[in-house]
Scaffold this active site. Structure first.
Site, PDB file in Angstrom:
ATOM      1  N   CYS A  82      48.113  50.092  33.219  1.00 21.48           N
ATOM      2  CA  CYS A  82      47.833  48.958  34.114  1.00 21.48           C
ATOM      3  C   CYS A  82      49.174  48.296  34.350  1.00 21.48           C
ATOM      4  CB  CYS A  82      46.898  47.868  33.564  1.00 21.48           C
ATOM      5  SG  CYS A  82      45.136  48.222  33.726  1.00 21.48           S
TER       6      CYS A  82
HETATM    7  N1  LIG Z   1      44.489  49.933  31.348  1.00 21.02           N
HETATM    8  C1  LIG Z   1      44.225  48.658  31.148  1.00 21.02           C
HETATM    9  O1  LIG Z   1      45.067  47.879  30.694  1.00 21.02           O
HETATM   10  C2  LIG Z   1      42.803  48.263  31.456  1.00 21.02           C
HETATM   11  C3  LIG Z   1      42.505  46.770  31.487  1.00 21.02           C
HETATM   12  C4  LIG Z   1      41.031  46.500  31.286  1.00 21.02           C
HETATM   13  N2  LIG Z   1      40.604  46.846  29.957  1.00 21.02           N
HETATM   14  C5  LIG Z   1      40.205  47.216  32.333  1.00 21.02           C
HETATM   15  O2  LIG Z   1      39.521  48.155  32.069  1.00 21.02           O
HETATM   16  O3  LIG Z   1      40.212  46.841  33.451  1.00 21.02           O
END
Ligand SMILES: NC(=O)CC[C@H](N)C(=O)O
Length: 302
Positions: free
Chosen positions: A2
């Site tokens: 992300c």
């Molecule tokens: N890859 C991440 O950091 C995901 C952020 C969050 N857990 C989501 O699913 O949106």
């Protein structure tokens, strides 16, 4: 993964360029998350208009005549500006809650992305370059903004599962990581009256901060509580009408870098998100410490 970016402007001369600067920062982070992308922009407050940013899977059908239908239903003037699958509805601040309730009944497929005096959120599945292009984010000015490109871990890849999440007026949160106690916390928050649109862990973090601020804490104090009450991995960047905050968990394995000059405070998941900012060569650059709250506020709008 992300990718997160954030920009909090101190120099008003940069305000017309906020959307362009943030868009370029977010596009740089594309390879950190291909599933969906979104941006929150905090613009100038308008004393006579509050706004709802909404999304529809059938924008042609839902947004046609919306200005007329919603205005007639609430008995007051509303303004609707359509941008692709989103629309910004301007309404007298006193009618904001009523407009939201009426909207749910006259356009049941429309979803609220954000509400408040200054915030607009645009988010969709797809890559940052396509999302910023669809909504013409580069042309937008504002005082601060936050962007996210998602690689989903906790809930489906949908528009509603995209970040930023907004669970209170002029509030938003983006997250890199995954929380381990979000189901318990969600149940507690539901008991307190909060509602959720998704199964996503990051939405729970947003709602947690909203609930803490509703109890009278400012954003910095609410983030202090999050260090104790949220388990798992997180780098959060959060916005309020006048504030901008950053928080990482105690292990801090999700990357983060910050830069500050006289003109701005900037956040990137990686330094390459920041390289094209004006004056970056002489900026103070640092990695935010684990379990440490970073928090800035525009005095003028506090
Ligand atoms: N890859 C991440 O950091 C995901 C952020 C969050 N857990 C989501 O699913 O949106």
């Amino acid at each position: 993964m992300c990718g997160i970016v954030g920009l909090f402007l101190k120099d008003r001369a940069l305000e017309p360029h906020l959307g362009a600067l943030l868009s370029d920062m977010l596009v740089t982070m594309t390879d950190r998350g291909p599933d969906s992308a979104g941006i929150a922009i905090y613009g100038a407050p308008d004393p006579v208009r509050a706004k709802l940013t909404v999304q529809s899977p059938h924008p042609g059908r839902d947004f046609e005549n919306l200005e007329h239908d919603l205005g007639a239903a609430i008995g007051d003037k509303v303004e609707v500006v359509v941008k692709d699958s989103h629309a910004v509805i301007g309404v007298d601040p006193e009618w904001l809650g009523v407009a939201r309730a009426v909207l749910a009944s006259i356009r049941p497929d429309v979803r609220v992305m954000s509400s408040g005096e200054t915030i607009e959120i645009y988010k969709e599945t797809g890559l940052p370059k396509d999302v910023v292009g669809r909504f013409d984010i580069r042309a937008m000015g504002g005082t601060h903004g936050i962007g996210h490109t998602r690689m989903a871990t906790e809930s489906a890849v949908t528009t509603l599962g995209a970040h930023p999440f907004s669970t209170g007026a002029d509030q938003c949160l983006v997250h890199n990581g995954s929380l381990s106690n979000h189901n318990n916390l969600r149940r507690e928050l539901v008991r307190e009256g909060m509602t959720f649109e998704t199964e996503n862990d990051s939405e729970v973090a947003a709602a947690y901060l909203t609930a803490e601020m509703a109890r009278g804490k400012n954003l910095g104090q609410a983030l202090d509580g999050a260090v104790k009450d949220l388990d798992g991995f997180f780098t959060f960047v959060v916005g309020t009408r006048s504030g901008f905050g950053v928080l990482r968990d105690a292990i801090a394995c999700k990357p983060a870098v910050m830069a500050e000059t006289d003109q701005y405070v900037a956040f990137g998941s990686e330094y390459r998100a920041l390289v094209n900012l004006p004056g970056i060569e002489t900026a103070r650059i640092w990695e935010p410490e684990p379990a440490t709250v970073y928090f800035w506020e525009h005095e003028k709008a506090a």
